[in-house]
Design a protein around this motif. Structure first.
Motif, short mmCIF file in Angstrom:
data_model
loop_
_atom_site.label_atom_id
_atom_site.label_comp_id
_atom_site.label_asym_id
_atom_site.label_seq_id
_atom_site.Cartn_x
_atom_site.Cartn_y
_atom_site.Cartn_z
N ILE A 1 116.49 97.35 80.32
CA ILE A 1 116.92 96.33 81.29
C ILE A 1 118.43 96.17 81.18
O ILE A 1 118.97 96.16 80.07
CB ILE A 1 116.28 94.96 81.00
CG1 ILE A 1 114.78 95.02 81.16
CG2 ILE A 1 116.85 93.87 81.92
CD1 ILE A 1 114.08 93.71 80.83
N ALA A 2 119.06 96.01 82.33
CA ALA A 2 120.50 95.70 82.32
C ALA A 2 120.84 94.87 83.55
O ALA A 2 120.30 95.09 84.64
CB ALA A 2 121.32 96.98 82.29
N VAL A 3 121.75 93.92 83.35
CA VAL A 3 122.22 93.05 84.43
C VAL A 3 123.75 93.03 84.35
O VAL A 3 124.31 92.96 83.24
CB VAL A 3 121.65 91.62 84.28
CG1 VAL A 3 122.21 90.68 85.33
CG2 VAL A 3 120.12 91.65 84.36
N ILE B 1 117.81 86.56 85.45
CA ILE B 1 117.55 87.81 86.16
C ILE B 1 116.83 88.81 85.25
O ILE B 1 115.84 89.44 85.66
CB ILE B 1 118.85 88.39 86.75
CG1 ILE B 1 119.38 87.41 87.80
CG2 ILE B 1 118.63 89.77 87.35
CD1 ILE B 1 120.80 87.64 88.23
N ALA B 2 117.29 88.95 84.02
CA ALA B 2 116.62 89.86 83.08
C ALA B 2 115.18 89.39 82.84
O ALA B 2 114.27 90.22 82.75
CB ALA B 2 117.39 89.95 81.77
N GLN C 1 124.72 87.59 84.34
CA GLN C 1 123.88 87.32 83.18
C GLN C 1 123.71 85.82 82.96
O GLN C 1 124.46 85.01 83.49
CB GLN C 1 124.49 87.98 81.94
CG GLN C 1 124.40 89.49 82.01
CD GLN C 1 124.99 90.18 80.80
OE1 GLN C 1 125.40 89.56 79.84
NE2 GLN C 1 125.00 91.51 80.85
N LEU D 1 127.48 99.43 85.04
CA LEU D 1 126.87 98.95 83.79
C LEU D 1 127.38 99.74 82.59
O LEU D 1 127.61 99.17 81.52
CB LEU D 1 125.34 99.04 83.88
CG LEU D 1 124.67 98.01 84.77
CD1 LEU D 1 123.24 98.42 85.08
CD2 LEU D 1 124.72 96.63 84.13
N GLY E 1 121.07 94.25 88.94
CA GLY E 1 120.29 94.44 87.73
C GLY E 1 119.24 95.51 87.94
O GLY E 1 118.89 95.84 89.08
#
Length: 160
Positions: free
Chosen positions: A86-88, A97-98, A93, A24, A71
């Motif tokens: 939050i990170a995917v 998912i987020a 993306q 990420l 994620g």
């Protein structure tokens, strides 16, 4: 086809979480990690996850697809508020998912935590993220202009 599994992180996820965070960091300029990941071992991370899972002020959730973590969502206690991150991964993306990670963290915050509100910072030009947070009733409380403008946002928690 495999489904995405949204779940609480476990100590056994430590190595995969570190790998996810490293990836990420290379993919995104909107995702910041507080620590130097090269200094953290899987054993250290596993211990940290154990501690997080024992608190009612911190949370760590993951999204898993086909055996790979894709994620992450964190809630870190700051002055009795929970700071959300939050990170995917890029390739996953725009698939909800987020949204699912944020929903899980809000559910935890409202039903299990001792926190009173959730807070976060988001770049003003990260339109998809701003829209996501607004959909979950986060409101802008300040705009910070540094090199790149950011919104400071918060959401009151409805306690059960």
């Amino acid at each position: 086809m495999a489904e995405v599994n949204i779940r609480v992180a476990e100590p056994e996820d430590a190595k995969d979480i570190l790998n996810l965070l490293r990836q990420l960091e290379t993919e995104s300029d909107t995702f910041l990690v507080d620590a130097d990941l090269s200094q953290i071992t899987a054993e250290m991370e596993a211990h940290q996850i154990e501690l997080i899972n024992q608190t009612r002020t911190n949370f760590l959730g993951v999204a898993e697809y086909d055996g790979q973590l894709i994620g992450i969502v964190t809630v870190d206690e700051v002055d009795q508020n929970g700071e959300v991150g939050i990170a995917v991964l890029n390739e996953f993306q725009q698939n909800g998912i987020a949204t699912a990670l944020l929903d899980m963290s809000i559910d935890w915050a409202e039903n299990y935590s001792q926190l009173t509100e959730l807070i976060l910072s988001v770049y003003v030009d990260n339109i998809a993220a701003v829209k996501l947070y607004r959909n979950f009733n986060f409101e802008v409380i300040a705009t910070v202009s540094a090199k790149r403008a950011q919104y400071q946002m918060k959401r009151q928690l409805k306690k059960a």
